[in-house]
Motif scaffolding. Structure first.
Motif, short mmCIF file in Angstrom:
data_model
loop_
_atom_site.label_atom_id
_atom_site.label_comp_id
_atom_site.label_asym_id
_atom_site.label_seq_id
_atom_site.Cartn_x
_atom_site.Cartn_y
_atom_site.Cartn_z
N LEU A 132 0.80 -1.22 0.00
CA LEU A 132 0.00 0.00 0.00
C LEU A 132 0.83 1.27 0.00
N GLY A 133 2.13 1.15 0.26
CA GLY A 133 2.96 2.35 0.31
C GLY A 133 4.40 2.01 0.63
N HIS A 159 4.83 7.28 1.92
CA HIS A 159 4.34 7.56 0.58
C HIS A 159 3.27 6.51 0.23
N PRO A 160 1.98 6.85 0.35
CA PRO A 160 0.95 5.88 -0.07
C PRO A 160 0.98 5.68 -1.58
N LEU A 161 0.70 4.47 -2.01
CA LEU A 161 0.60 4.19 -3.44
C LEU A 161 -0.76 4.62 -3.96
N VAL A 163 6.14 -0.62 -7.75
CA VAL A 163 6.02 0.42 -6.72
C VAL A 163 6.63 1.73 -7.21
N LEU A 164 7.84 1.67 -7.74
CA LEU A 164 8.53 2.89 -8.17
C LEU A 164 7.85 3.55 -9.36
N ARG A 165 7.17 2.77 -10.18
CA ARG A 165 6.43 3.34 -11.30
C ARG A 165 5.30 4.25 -10.77
N GLN A 166 4.74 3.89 -9.62
CA GLN A 166 3.66 4.69 -9.04
C GLN A 166 4.16 5.86 -8.19
N LEU A 167 5.42 5.81 -7.80
CA LEU A 167 5.99 6.87 -6.95
C LEU A 167 7.20 7.48 -7.64
N SER A 209 13.53 8.04 -6.40
CA SER A 209 14.41 7.69 -7.52
C SER A 209 15.63 6.94 -7.01
N PRO A 210 15.75 5.64 -7.34
CA PRO A 210 16.93 4.90 -6.88
C PRO A 210 18.18 5.32 -7.63
#
Length: 146
Positions: A77-78, A112-114, A137-141, A145-146
């Motif tokens: 969820l986040g 950071h909620p998704l 997950v990273l696509r939504q947030l 940025s890694p």
């Protein structure tokens, strides 16, 4: 929101949390998670487990915090960052209203909620997400940025 740089490599774990506590964390009201053992600091995926703690739904603090929110289970969820892990000194007041005596308190920040939950399986203790799950997950947030 500006991009938040994340470490490269093996930098994130998953944490599985029963509902309604996962939702309480996502609201920003519950800033600690109680655990029987200490955890390292760092980033975690917030995963709502399959189980809901039904008695907790009758606690006023929980009820006020989650009022009107859907309690999704079995999904990430986040994302949050554990900034500290401590136990309250014996006989001292709890660090927050959410703290359980004798438990280790994982202090959560940068929650950071998704926008969309991602169905996933968790497990007890810290778990390592698959590269595919982390990519979703990273696509939504994009601010992370890694």
């Amino acid at each position: 929101m500006s991009a938040m740089p994340l470490p490269e490599g093996d930098w994130i774990r998953g944490i599985t949390i029963k509902q309604p506590y996962a939702t309480a964390i996502l609201t920003g009201a519950k800033t600690i998670e109680n655990r029987p053992r200490p955890w390292r600091t760092g980033w975690v995926l917030l995963h709502a487990g399959q189980q809901t703690d039904r008695p907790a739904l009758r606690q006023p603090l929980v009820a006020r915090t989650i009022r009107g929110r859907e309690l999704l289970t079995g999904a990430v969820l986040g994302v949050a960052r554990i900034t500290d892990c401590h136990q309250d000194p014996h006989g001292s007041p709890p660090c927050t209203d959410w703290a359980l005596p004798g438990a280790w308190h994982l202090v959560l920040a940068d929650v950071h909620p998704l926008p969309l939950p991602i169905p996933a399986r968790g497990q007890l203790g810290p778990w390592k997400p698959t590269p595919e799950l982390l990519e979703q997950v990273l696509r939504q947030l994009p601010e992370l940025s890694p």
